[in-house]
Design a protein around this motif. Sequence first.
Motif, short mmCIF file in Angstrom:
data_model
loop_
_atom_site.label_atom_id
_atom_site.label_comp_id
_atom_site.label_asym_id
_atom_site.label_seq_id
_atom_site.Cartn_x
_atom_site.Cartn_y
_atom_site.Cartn_z
N ALA A 113 0.84 -1.21 0.00
CA ALA A 113 0.00 0.00 0.00
C ALA A 113 0.86 1.24 0.00
CB ALA A 113 -0.92 0.00 1.22
N ALA A 114 1.96 1.22 0.77
CA ALA A 114 2.81 2.40 0.89
C ALA A 114 3.46 2.74 -0.45
CB ALA A 114 3.88 2.17 1.95
N ILE A 115 4.04 1.75 -1.11
CA ILE A 115 4.74 2.06 -2.36
C ILE A 115 3.74 2.39 -3.46
CG2 ILE A 115 4.98 -0.31 -3.21
CD1 ILE A 115 7.73 2.32 -3.38
N LYS A 116 2.58 1.76 -3.40
CA LYS A 116 1.57 2.08 -4.42
C LYS A 116 1.12 3.53 -4.27
CE LYS A 116 -2.68 0.48 -6.56
NZ LYS A 116 -3.70 -0.55 -6.66
N PHE A 117 0.89 3.92 -3.04
CA PHE A 117 0.52 5.31 -2.78
C PHE A 117 1.59 6.25 -3.31
CE2 PHE A 117 1.40 8.95 -0.04
CZ PHE A 117 0.24 9.67 -0.21
N PHE A 118 2.84 5.95 -2.98
CA PHE A 118 3.96 6.81 -3.34
C PHE A 118 4.05 6.94 -4.87
CE2 PHE A 118 8.41 7.93 -1.57
CZ PHE A 118 8.51 8.98 -2.45
N LEU A 119 4.09 5.80 -5.56
CA LEU A 119 4.30 5.84 -7.00
C LEU A 119 3.12 6.48 -7.72
CD1 LEU A 119 5.98 2.39 -7.65
CD2 LEU A 119 7.04 4.63 -7.49
N TYR A 120 1.92 6.13 -7.27
CA TYR A 120 0.71 6.66 -7.90
C TYR A 120 0.71 8.18 -7.83
CZ TYR A 120 -3.61 4.54 -9.65
OH TYR A 120 -4.58 4.04 -10.44
N THR A 121 0.92 8.69 -6.62
CA THR A 121 0.83 10.13 -6.45
C THR A 121 1.98 10.83 -7.16
OG1 THR A 121 0.26 9.46 -4.24
CG2 THR A 121 0.17 11.78 -4.69
N LEU A 122 3.15 10.21 -7.09
CA LEU A 122 4.31 10.85 -7.73
C LEU A 122 4.12 10.92 -9.24
CD1 LEU A 122 7.09 11.99 -7.04
CD2 LEU A 122 8.05 9.78 -7.58
N THR A 123 3.55 9.86 -9.81
CA THR A 123 3.33 9.87 -11.26
C THR A 123 2.46 11.05 -11.65
OG1 THR A 123 3.33 7.48 -11.13
CG2 THR A 123 2.63 8.43 -13.20
N GLY A 124 1.39 11.26 -10.86
CA GLY A 124 0.55 12.41 -11.16
C GLY A 124 1.31 13.70 -11.01
#
Lengths: 496, 486
Positions: free
Chosen positions: B159-170
Amino acid sequence: MFNLQLLAPEIVLSVLALALMAIDLILPTRRSQLPYHLGWISALVALACVVATLATSSQGAGPLWIVDPFSQLFKAMTLLAVIVTFLLCLEYEDLSLSQSGTFAALLLLSAVGLMLLVSATDLLFLFVSLELVAVSSFILAGFERRNRKSNEGAIKYFLFGAFSSAIFVYGLSLYYGAAGTTKLLILSQNGSSLSLWTPVLTGLGRQGPVLLLAMLFLLLGFGFKAAMVPMHFWVPDVYEGAPMPVTTFLSVAPKIAIMGVLLRVFTLLVPASGLGLTGLLALLAILTMTVGNTIAIFQDNVKRLLAYSSIAQAGYILIGIVTANSLGLEGVLLYSAVYIAMNVGAFTVLQAVGKNGSYELSAFDGLSRRSMALALTMAVFLLSLAGIPPLAGFIGKFYLFAAAMEAGRAAASSSSKNIFYALAVVGVINSVISVYYYMKIVYHMFFLPPHERSSAPAIGPYLLAVLAVCLAGVLAFGVWPEPLIAQMRISAVHLP
Amino acid sequence: MNILSLITFLPAAGALVILALPKERERAIQAAALISSGLSLILCGALYVLFNRGTSDMQFVERIPWIPSLGAQYFLGVDGLSVPLVILTALMSFVSLIASLNIKVRIKEYFFWFLILETGMSGVFAALDMVLFYVFWEITLVPMYFLIGIWGGPKKEYAAIKFFLYTLTGSVFMLLGILAVYFNTTPHTFDLLTLLQSHAQWSSRFQILVFIAFYLGFAVKVPAFPFHTWLPLAHVEAPTAVSVVLAAVLLKMGVYGIMRISYGMLPLGFSWFLPILIAIAVINIIYGALCAMAQTDMKKMVAYSSINHMGYCLLGIAGLTATGFAGASFEMINHGIITGALFLLVGVIYDRAHTRDISAFGGLAAKLPVYAGLMSLACFASLGLPGLAGFISEFLCFLGAFARWKVCTAVSVIGILVTAAFFLRMLEKVFLGPFNEKWSALTDLDARELCAIVPLAALTIVLGVYPRPALDLMNTTLVHMAGLFK
């Protein structure tokens, strides 16, 4: 007319290096660290010379070289990397001390090569400098003679290096054929003014294709040394096998110096845009970023992981070279300076953590519980490499992406507009990809419990000093980058 | 030093103090966290009192050169759009810190990251320079990664890395958008206030492209369909207090960005996107509600209800009227308070029973009267019962959007129906019916939990009966903003 005094730092350093080699023969205690101390002091002396020549009055051109703020900055950065390497050596136990004098001398000679490289304006001189760097680094990479990986890495490095040198020389010969000289820059009769030797700009004419081919081969030759994709295959093995301080050195100093040379040759002396090579350079940048980042995801050995990461980092720097505008020029300088701090920092932590011989990801397990300070420091370096604000790496990337956006806006044709915008988009996407594997190390440090019997890594005074300086640089220039940017503005001044 | 800087950086100063404290001194660490965040909250009270409600100009402005070579400034200021959010940030952070006092492991790191997060969130709402805005925006990512990844549930690392990558991509696309507007404005500037007036310089095509770049950054945060998939996972895995700030504040960063930047700075891009925005709003409302209906995990249900409520915000924005904007702004505040309370309440039951499965309970109302009362209040507020805060903002959203989007608004009302259905079903299964003897050892709320939840519940009632204190704060600015659209 020879203006030999311009090369005073290099001359001083060469003499000291040779003296160090002699010291090895007469030094009574066989297991002394004295040469390392002498080494970093020598480099410091040379650094003082470079800093003293930062004033423009002591700059100018010789027959084969040129000394300007631009070259002096790269020399200073090289020397900083050398000093750090010596400090790291002082706390690296796998290095045999019986030949520490030779080691120190080779490292210094390699630094001399790099310093001459960024000043060279003649291809032959450039080649000799390049070989000085290469030959010393081959030996340095294989310095752990009892370590099979070190031997393997050194042999691979040598074979690839020899191959790339051959390509470079071939390019050189074609250049001579097309231009009738090996000079990239010519001095006017009275020696006071400089003018570009630009057969390219004065119409490609009959020699056009040959010259293009020559520049292409030269680019490939540089590409090997700077580990651009697809000339990067030697990197992971060499980095993994080489003694840790040497890996640190190889990951910063030659890479950055080659970037300096590329910048000088392909944006100032023989502009790539004039040759129609912008698209190719952009492609190389995109490949270098993407391949480096993608393969890094799958690494379990941190040395190899950081090796691929350093490939990708070179890709970001290439963006600045492709754009060839003033933002890009400053961006390359800025990112190089920042890159030294964050990459050296990360490798230093790796050396401390990997002291018992394991550089696997699992060596980082539970580091936050063993030494919170070290884990946080590493996290800062990794986040900076990934370009997360408010760390210095972000400012550097910001500059490079800004250069690409500006180049895209200013470009005349829509196809070159697309090239620059594509560079920016690929660049930012790569930043996201890189977060994944940098965070993998963070995951091991913070999320996993420590192994039984594993204790806090021991850090001596020298490592501590290196870490403190790198950390201070990454944090301070992230929050307050203005002084660094101002310095880069000054250093972006170049002759002619 | 100016009040906004203090509000923003007091938590960071607290974080540095905590870093210097030895990790065994847990009481001191907790005290440092509460004091620094509390001081920030008190200053927000002062901000609320001192704020001039009669003007739409920026107030409490601070402007210091930061990176002169790039033209980036340290430029803070608030208007009626951002001031409620700054206050909300301080309030919800403080409440979450109280709720975090039951964290048992790695206390020092927890409070350190939490306070850094608070600084980042306040900074986003106060920043008026694009580079500064981006820096604060990104600063929120790293603490959130650690907070979810270390103190979270079973799948926390993912969950942590998904949150990080998702938001960073945006957000990296947002960075490109920022650079694009910088270079296409003469003279080049990152000053948000100047950029808000510069759209006459930009072609329609340029505005659309830049709008898309910014929208990618904001839509992930909102989260707007189809970029919402990180949210349920992050919410379910995050520890209670982190879920609270995630829902209450972090999601608002996206809506705020759309209102401030996408709408204000890029009118042509915004009007091009408007038909899509209304569709996304309707999808968020109905799809979010239906997904929530399908959940058996209480926390996941509340998480999906957040997607539904953010749909109301988007609907209000798409209405392009002062009423709609007021609805969206007020919905941000109310959703922050109500959903914050809901997450806290779900956390309470999870701490005791170690399950959040709706069907595992039954008849708890008799055993836990206070808990049942507060939970019912929060649920009713969330489903929009008149008299509670949620009703007013949802009503304003619908009212504001109806004039322009009759059919879409009408369809969206289904969302309210579904929301009522799943909240009532949850209340019925958990609190009514025969008592499940398995839970006879459960205890009612303790002092720490009451301290965190009761203020939120009280605010829900107060703002529901008398919403003027909040609406007056934002009104002038929103009327001005709505007048900008042609």
